[in-house]
Scaffold this active site. Structure first.
Site, PDB file in Angstrom:
ATOM      1  N   ARG A  76       0.853  -1.184   0.000  1.00  0.00           N
ATOM      2  CA  ARG A  76       0.000   0.000   0.000  1.00  0.00           C
ATOM      3  C   ARG A  76       0.890   1.237   0.000  1.00  0.00           C
ATOM      4  O   ARG A  76       1.713   1.405   0.884  1.00  0.00           O
ATOM      5  CB  ARG A  76      -0.895   0.000   1.242  1.00  0.00           C
ATOM      6  CG  ARG A  76      -1.676   1.276   1.404  1.00  0.00           C
ATOM      7  CD  ARG A  76      -2.615   1.280   2.600  1.00  0.00           C
ATOM      8  NE  ARG A  76      -3.224   2.599   2.686  1.00  0.00           N
ATOM      9  CZ  ARG A  76      -3.185   3.373   3.769  1.00  0.00           C
ATOM     10  NH1 ARG A  76      -2.643   2.964   4.884  1.00  0.00           N
ATOM     11  NH2 ARG A  76      -3.728   4.578   3.724  1.00  0.00           N
ATOM     12  N   HIS A 120      -3.295  10.916   1.020  1.00  0.00           N
ATOM     13  CA  HIS A 120      -2.720  10.661   2.347  1.00  0.00           C
ATOM     14  C   HIS A 120      -2.216  12.012   2.885  1.00  0.00           C
ATOM     15  O   HIS A 120      -1.018  12.218   3.065  1.00  0.00           O
ATOM     16  CB  HIS A 120      -1.602   9.618   2.252  1.00  0.00           C
ATOM     17  CG  HIS A 120      -1.292   8.940   3.558  1.00  0.00           C
ATOM     18  ND1 HIS A 120      -1.333   7.572   3.739  1.00  0.00           N
ATOM     19  CD2 HIS A 120      -0.925   9.442   4.756  1.00  0.00           C
ATOM     20  CE1 HIS A 120      -0.995   7.268   4.988  1.00  0.00           C
ATOM     21  NE2 HIS A 120      -0.739   8.391   5.628  1.00  0.00           N
ATOM     22  N   GLU A 166      -7.353   8.005   6.573  1.00  0.00           N
ATOM     23  CA  GLU A 166      -7.648   8.623   7.870  1.00  0.00           C
ATOM     24  C   GLU A 166      -8.168  10.057   7.748  1.00  0.00           C
ATOM     25  O   GLU A 166      -7.507  11.009   8.170  1.00  0.00           O
ATOM     26  CB  GLU A 166      -6.403   8.602   8.760  1.00  0.00           C
ATOM     27  CG  GLU A 166      -5.925   7.221   9.117  1.00  0.00           C
ATOM     28  CD  GLU A 166      -4.833   7.218  10.195  1.00  0.00           C
ATOM     29  OE1 GLU A 166      -4.403   8.303  10.621  1.00  0.00           O
ATOM     30  OE2 GLU A 166      -4.436   6.121  10.619  1.00  0.00           O
ATOM     31  N   ASN A 292      -7.170   1.264   9.862  1.00  0.00           N
ATOM     32  CA  ASN A 292      -5.879   1.536  10.499  1.00  0.00           C
ATOM     33  C   ASN A 292      -6.089   1.434  11.992  1.00  0.00           C
ATOM     34  O   ASN A 292      -6.942   2.142  12.548  1.00  0.00           O
ATOM     35  CB  ASN A 292      -5.385   2.951  10.176  1.00  0.00           C
ATOM     36  CG  ASN A 292      -4.909   3.080   8.739  1.00  0.00           C
ATOM     37  OD1 ASN A 292      -4.955   2.119   7.968  1.00  0.00           O
ATOM     38  ND2 ASN A 292      -4.451   4.264   8.382  1.00  0.00           N
ATOM     39  N   TYR A 294      -4.233   1.317  15.810  1.00  0.00           N
ATOM     40  CA  TYR A 294      -3.033   1.450  16.645  1.00  0.00           C
ATOM     41  C   TYR A 294      -3.293   1.097  18.100  1.00  0.00           C
ATOM     42  O   TYR A 294      -2.672   0.194  18.637  1.00  0.00           O
ATOM     43  CB  TYR A 294      -2.417   2.847  16.482  1.00  0.00           C
ATOM     44  CG  TYR A 294      -1.746   2.971  15.128  1.00  0.00           C
ATOM     45  CD1 TYR A 294      -0.463   2.483  14.933  1.00  0.00           C
ATOM     46  CD2 TYR A 294      -2.421   3.492  14.030  1.00  0.00           C
ATOM     47  CE1 TYR A 294       0.147   2.538  13.684  1.00  0.00           C
ATOM     48  CE2 TYR A 294      -1.816   3.551  12.773  1.00  0.00           C
ATOM     49  CZ  TYR A 294      -0.531   3.071  12.612  1.00  0.00           C
ATOM     50  OH  TYR A 294       0.064   3.117  11.380  1.00  0.00           O
ATOM     51  N   GLU A 361      -3.222  -0.384   8.059  1.00  0.00           N
ATOM     52  CA  GLU A 361      -2.062   0.033   8.867  1.00  0.00           C
ATOM     53  C   GLU A 361      -2.167  -0.572  10.253  1.00  0.00           C
ATOM     54  O   GLU A 361      -3.236  -0.531  10.873  1.00  0.00           O
ATOM     55  CB  GLU A 361      -1.987   1.555   9.048  1.00  0.00           C
ATOM     56  CG  GLU A 361      -1.479   2.331   7.883  1.00  0.00           C
ATOM     57  CD  GLU A 361      -1.408   3.838   8.163  1.00  0.00           C
ATOM     58  OE1 GLU A 361      -1.158   4.237   9.318  1.00  0.00           O
ATOM     59  OE2 GLU A 361      -1.620   4.586   7.205  1.00  0.00           O
TER      60      GLU A 361
HETATM   61  C1  FCB Z   1      -1.120   6.938  10.822  1.00  0.00           C
HETATM   62  C2  FCB Z   1      -0.793   7.555   9.481  1.00  0.00           C
HETATM   63  C3  FCB Z   1       0.539   7.129   8.927  1.00  0.00           C
HETATM   64  C4  FCB Z   1       1.605   7.026   9.985  1.00  0.00           C
HETATM   65  C5  FCB Z   1       1.121   6.202  11.156  1.00  0.00           C
HETATM   66  C6  FCB Z   1       2.133   6.025  12.250  1.00  0.00           C
HETATM   67  O1  FCB Z   1      -2.024   7.743  11.514  1.00  0.00           O
HETATM   68  O2  FCB Z   1      -1.786   7.231   8.543  1.00  0.00           O
HETATM   69  O3  FCB Z   1       0.892   8.007   7.896  1.00  0.00           O
HETATM   70  O4  FCB Z   1       2.023   8.280  10.376  1.00  0.00           O
HETATM   71  O5  FCB Z   1      -0.042   6.786  11.699  1.00  0.00           O
END
Ligand code: FCB
Length: 455
Positions: A76, A120, A166, A292, A294, A361
């Site tokens: 990607r 992006h 995002e 995405n 985290y 992500e």
């Molecule tokens: C996300 C972003 C990516 C990168 C990661 C760590 O929010 O999409 O570009 O910065 O975090």
């Protein structure tokens, strides 16, 4: 611990973004808001810029060789809008388009399936000046034109398109909190940029389908589960608003064609104009959702935060990974907590009709040190092990998940943090451009090799 096990034909990739890796403000590329932001004194914590970054524009082969070495079968990446349309609209910069065509061809030669993100966060500076970037409604229409231009040029070979990355982070941090480009503090612009990005997504979706009928189109949303910081009813209410701002606004918009209450009522004073057909355009069926993910966050009521009335707790982590109250944090201050990743996938399955999904992500930044030409990163391996296992379990429990893109292939320009945060499976020295596959990269390569064995 055994390697996480995924169904046949699962895609294993890494994710990157143009501004974070390419460098190369050359060959006719127009400036983006990030070129301007990184050259504004005081904006980037480390004082660095991304003029060279990972030098990918000049030398994409180096990155591709790494992908093959790790055995990845998908990639990607994003297209820099102002590289193909220097002023965001109108005249195409052929050299810029040729670069992406060559990149796609090189991926296909290596049996790596391209997933292309069209936006992006790097709005062409010309459109920022013309109509305020996505805070202006016109940008949604320019975005759809741009999407069509790119897909007409590359759609014969690239089939998977991600309109936005995002949208929440772009409008919240870019227009309200000022931590990402364009660095504004304006609630009206925030709300407009939120709506106009989704509108741009819906408009682009139609144009992409028309230009390339066998393409697959989706968008990437960050999903961040929000928990109340305490059991106080005010914090419980705050977590609900936070959840709607961060997650449901975009998910409901796309899947339900409406914006969630009470959040939507709460921001009535700054709401953008929503025209009659907007929500229909925004909620056109997508082929896949990119997630995405985290970490989870905790919200608490804060009477002094205008408009929203809540704040998200910041972990007391100072650029160092550490364990606090038994919880592991990355050096970004993010908690490592895979069970809520599983819960989030199940929630999307149950509340949004189990859409076809990719993790577009997931990854972690830790302090990586080169020792005798190697980088030992056991915390990143432990992170990936637990998150990928959570995803594999979610699939066994019915989640419609078909691929996993790790953030990131190599250490790159982490926006406001400059090069100080390393997310890569591959270590990158941004002065010499030397690359070292980290232990986590080897772990991923071995995990991929083990798939299908022992079935
Ligand atoms: C996300 C972003 C990516 C990168 C990661 C760590 O929010 O999409 O570009 O910065 O975090």
């Amino acid at each position: 611990m055994p390697y996480p096990h995924f169904p046949p034909n699962f895609l294993f990739g890494t994710a990157t973004a143009a501004f974070q890796i390419e460098g190369g403000l050359t060959d006719g590329k127009g400036k983006s808001i990030w070129d301007v932001y990184t050259h504004t004194p005081g904006k980037i914590r480390t004082g660095e810029n991304a003029d060279t970054a990972c030098d990918t524009y000049r030398n994409p082969e180096r990155d591709l060789a790494l992908m093959s070495e790790l055995g990845l079968n998908a990639y990607r990446f994003s297209i820099a809008w102002s590289r193909v349309l220097p002023s965001g609209r109108g005249q195409v910069n052929q050299k810029g388009m040729d670069y992406y065509r060559r990149l796609v061809d090189m991926l296909l030669e290596r049996n790596i399936t391209p997933f292309i993100t069209l936006f992006h966060w790097d709005t062409p500076q010309a459109l920022q000046e013309l109509c305020g970037g996505f805070a202006g409604r016109d940008t949604a229409y320019y975005f759809a034109d741009y999407a069509e231009t790119v897909v007409k040029a590359l759609g014969d070979r690239a089939k998977n398109w991600i309109t936005l990355n995002e949208p929440l982070e772009h409008c919240l941090f870019g227009y309200l909190l000022g931590d990402l480009a364009p660095g504004h503090h304006n609630p009206w612009e925030y709300a407009r940029a939120a709506h106009h990005q989704l509108l741009g997504h819906g408009l682009a979706l139609e144009r992409i389908r028309a230009a390339s009928p066998d393409s697959r189109v989706g968008l990437t949303l960050s999903v961040t589960p929000m928990f109340p910081a305490t059991s106080h009813p005010k914090d419980i209410a705050a977590a609900k608003i936070a959840d709607q701002l961060f997650n449901d606004f975009f998910l409901d918009g796309v899947f339900k064609g409406s914006y969630p209450d009470p959040f939507w009522s709460k921001i009535r004073l700054v709401r953008p104009l929503v025209k009659a057909d907007d929500m229909k355009i925004i909620s056109r069926p997508i082929d896949f959702l990119g997630v995405n993910y985290y970490s989870r966050e905790f919200a608490r009521a804060a009477w002094n935060v205008p408009l929203l009335g809540f704040w998200v707790d910041e972990a007391q982590v100072n650029d160092r990974e550490q364990v606090i109250n038994g919880r592991q944090y990355t050096n970004f201050g993010r908690e490592v907590h895979a069970p809520t990743f599983y819960d989030t996938l199940m929630r999307i399955k149950n509340e949004y009709g189990n859409p076809y999904m990719y993790i577009t992500e997931n990854g972690a930044s830790f302090t990586d040190i080169v020792e005798n030409g190697q980088v030992h990163d056991p915390l990143r391996i432990a992170f990936l092990e637990s998150y990928m296992e959570a995803a594999a379990q979610a699939i066994r429990d019915g989640v419609n998940l078909h691929g996993y893109f790790i953030w990131s292939l190599m250490d790159n320009f982490e926006w406001k943090q400059g090069f100080s945060k390393r997310f890569g499976l591959v270590y990158a020295d941004h002065v010499t451009q030397q690359r070292i596959v980290k232990d986590s990269g080897r772990w991923v390569a071995e995990m991929i090799r083990q798939q299908g064995k022992g079935d």
